[in-house]
Write a protein that holds these residues in place. Structure first.
Motif, short mmCIF file in Angstrom:
data_model
loop_
_atom_site.label_atom_id
_atom_site.label_comp_id
_atom_site.label_asym_id
_atom_site.label_seq_id
_atom_site.Cartn_x
_atom_site.Cartn_y
_atom_site.Cartn_z
N UNK A 129 0.68 -1.24 0.07
CA UNK A 129 0.04 0.08 -0.15
C UNK A 129 1.03 1.27 -0.11
N UNK A 130 0.94 1.99 -1.27
CA UNK A 130 1.88 2.95 -1.24
C UNK A 130 0.91 4.37 -1.01
N UNK A 131 1.40 5.09 -0.07
CA UNK A 131 0.60 6.24 0.25
C UNK A 131 1.17 7.58 -0.05
N UNK A 132 0.97 8.23 -1.21
CA UNK A 132 1.83 9.29 -1.56
C UNK A 132 0.80 10.53 -1.20
N UNK A 133 0.98 10.95 0.36
CA UNK A 133 0.44 12.06 0.80
C UNK A 133 0.61 13.27 0.40
N UNK A 134 1.90 13.61 -0.13
CA UNK A 134 2.18 14.82 -0.44
C UNK A 134 3.00 14.95 -1.73
N UNK A 135 2.62 14.23 -2.57
CA UNK A 135 3.38 14.07 -4.14
C UNK A 135 3.11 15.28 -4.55
N UNK A 136 2.21 16.17 -4.69
CA UNK A 136 2.04 17.58 -5.24
C UNK A 136 3.13 18.53 -4.87
N UNK B 121 -2.33 5.05 -2.94
CA UNK B 121 -3.54 5.87 -2.47
C UNK B 121 -2.85 7.31 -2.43
N UNK B 122 -3.80 8.26 -2.57
CA UNK B 122 -3.59 9.61 -2.45
C UNK B 122 -4.68 10.54 -2.15
N UNK B 123 -4.36 11.77 -2.22
CA UNK B 123 -5.29 13.01 -2.37
C UNK B 123 -5.23 13.91 -3.40
N UNK B 124 -6.35 14.12 -4.09
CA UNK B 124 -6.35 15.11 -5.25
C UNK B 124 -6.81 16.29 -4.47
N UNK B 125 -6.25 17.58 -5.15
CA UNK B 125 -6.57 18.69 -4.67
C UNK B 125 -5.96 19.09 -3.17
N UNK B 126 -4.91 18.33 -2.91
CA UNK B 126 -4.15 18.73 -1.42
C UNK B 126 -3.67 20.14 -1.17
N UNK B 127 -3.40 20.75 -2.49
CA UNK B 127 -3.25 22.02 -2.20
C UNK B 127 -4.23 23.06 -2.21
N UNK B 128 -5.55 22.72 -2.39
CA UNK B 128 -6.51 23.36 -2.19
C UNK B 128 -7.40 23.52 -0.70
N UNK B 129 -8.40 24.17 -0.66
CA UNK B 129 -8.98 24.26 0.74
C UNK B 129 -9.41 22.76 1.17
N UNK B 130 -9.44 22.08 2.28
CA UNK B 130 -9.84 21.00 2.70
C UNK B 130 -11.42 20.59 1.91
#
Length: 491
Positions: free
Chosen positions: A305-312, A335-344
């Motif tokens: 399970x590869x968590x790329x939590x701050x790839x951006x 696994x990741x988050x899209x829009x991490x640089x945006x508001x929550x």
């Protein structure tokens, strides 16, 4: 002289004339509550509408509406020429002494009347305080979010006629349009080779990991994590009954050779990694160890399970691609988050995996998040297609790179005698190693007195480690100078 029932009504019914709820409904709710608790007994004759209006200081029409609603709900019966009487709703009503502890009507029960399981594993570990300044885990600054552009895109998506049918329908599969745009974005930015059928859209990375654990883990399964790892993820795995074992970490990330030396094929179910910037130390897993881990997963039969939590957030010109981009045997769940640089509120989580396991994970998503957020997904999809995300990332990265450099310079100049660190190549946090003679918990307590919150989840201090993870992304340069100054003063 007032009757006992009239006196009782004055105690039971308390109307808030400034509330949005209509007056008559407030009275109905409180009278139903009194009947259910036995304060108004079955067979009790209620005052007439004129008397009730006088007691509650309301118009007679409001009193008529109160009795009309109670009768419609089956709590009272209006008998011609006799009056209005409390009745049982087809069941025996438990009778209480009607005049005892009337003030309890205004309180909600503090304890359940039944037993339930309590989880110590999921206790909230986060700290909160009314401090003006704070260090955190490394989160973006929502002040950099271009809310005007986000609002424009979201509003347009809401108004578009073609989206109206989708808004009113359940769609646990997520927006096909967004998945198509996101798969293209991930292929371009992360070197993946996926289609929309390989994507699961979730509310957050935590939801993604919960669904993965439900799909893959059984009690006593062995899950390997770094010797220092993300505590919230460990909580999810432990809740599933997994056995969490640790892998040593050095300047090249997790020690993959340790797995080969200490385990046999079939013993490990999952290896959880944050290879791009290991959490919490921020080190990057080396290229050779990435290759070794993929080969080991294939031969040992465990999932990665590869968590790329701050790839951006990458500041160097050379970019390390995810393990998922080199996975030929279907061993990696990305696994990741899209829009991490945006508001929550504008972020979304995602999972990338082979088709067959996607079928199972969608079953769990359909239970815990059946409707999804189609409007938001369409808005995010349009931001990808129009290039808005790329432009926002490009602008914000310049700011975060400057803040990283300023924070590192401040830490060197103000605290260089008590801590050391490596400048991170990406992310929004710095891993600082401290003099072992300093109690970090005591420093955090002193900082709180001086208006700087350092949550205990950022502190790592035991016989072998004395470190603090300092997030800088949310602080302006001026705020950072003040925060570091308070930290120095508190030591």
């Amino acid at each position: 002289m007032s009757s006992p029932v009239e006196n009782l009504l004055l105690t039971i019914v308390k109307l808030d004339r400034k509330a949005q709820m209509p007056i008559y409904l407030q009275a109905v709710q409180q009278l139903v509550n009194a009947i259910q608790r036995g304060y108004l007994l079955v067979g009790t004759k209620m005052p007439g509408t004129r008397v009730l209006g006088h007691l509650l200081v309301v118009h007679r029409k409001t009193a008529v509406a109160i009795y009309g609603e109670l009768e419609a709900q089956g709590w009272v019966e209006v008998r011609p020429n006799k009056g209005t009487f409390v009745i049982a709703q087809g069941q025996e009503v438990k009778i209480y002494k009607p005049y005892e502890q009337l003030t309890s009507l205004a309180k909600y029960p503090q304890q359940t009347g039944y037993d339930f399981r309590r989880s110590n594993i999921l206790d909230n570990p986060f700290d909160y305080a009314q401090c003006r300044y704070t260090f955190n885990d490394g989160v973006p600054d929502i002040r950099l979010t271009q809310l005007q552009n986000l609002t424009r895109v979201y509003s347009a998506s809401m108004k578009r006629k073609s989206n109206r049918k989708r808004i009113g329908a359940y769609n646990q599969e997520g927006s096909e349009y967004f998945k198509e745009q996101l798969s293209n974005f991930l292929n371009m930015s992360r070197g993946l080779h996926i289609g929309k059928e390989n994507l699961l859209i979730t509310r957050s990375a935590e939801m993604s990991l919960y669904i993965i654990s439900q799909t893959l883990l059984s009690p006593n399964d062995v899950v390997l994590v770094g010797a220092l790892s993300m505590f919230t993820v460990n909580m999810v795995f432990q809740k599933m009954g997994a056995r969490i074992l640790t892998i040593p970490i050095d300047d090249e990330g997790i020690d993959v050779s340790y797995i080969r030396q200490h385990f046999q094929p079939g013993q490990i179910r999952m290896v959880y990694i944050t290879p791009h910037h290991h959490y919490p130390t921020t080190v990057t897993l080396s290229a050779q160890r990435r290759v070794d881990l993929l080969q080991l997963a294939t031969s040992f039969g465990f999932a990665i399970v590869e968590d790329d939590y701050d790839y951006d957030f990458q500041y160097d010109k050379s970019v390390m691609m995810p393990l998922a981009s080199a996975d030929l045997n279907g061993m990696v769940i990305y696994v990741g988050s899209f829009g991490k640089s945006l508001a929550p509120a504008f972020r979304t989580g995602f999972v990338v995996a082979p088709d067959n396991i996607m079928v199972e994970m969608r079953k769990y998503l359909g239970i815990i998040d059946r409707q999804g957020d189609v409007v938001m997904e369409y808005a995010l999809g349009e931001m990808i297609e129009e290039g808005e995300i790329h432009r926002h990332l490009k602008k914000s990265l310049k700011v975060y790179r400057e803040r990283r450099d300023v924070c590192c310079a401040l830490l060197r100049s103000e605290l260089g005698g008590v801590l050391d660190f490596q400048i991170p190549s990406g992310g929004l946090a710095i891993w600082t190693r401290w003099d072992t003679q300093i109690s970090l918990l005591r420093v955090a307590g002193q900082c709180a007195k001086n208006d700087l919150l350092i949550p205990k989840t950022l502190l790592y201090q035991n016989q072998t480690v004395s470190a603090m993870r300092i997030g800088f992304g949310h602080l302006s340069v001026a705020e950072m100078e003040v925060a570091v100054g308070i930290l120095k003063q508190s030591i």
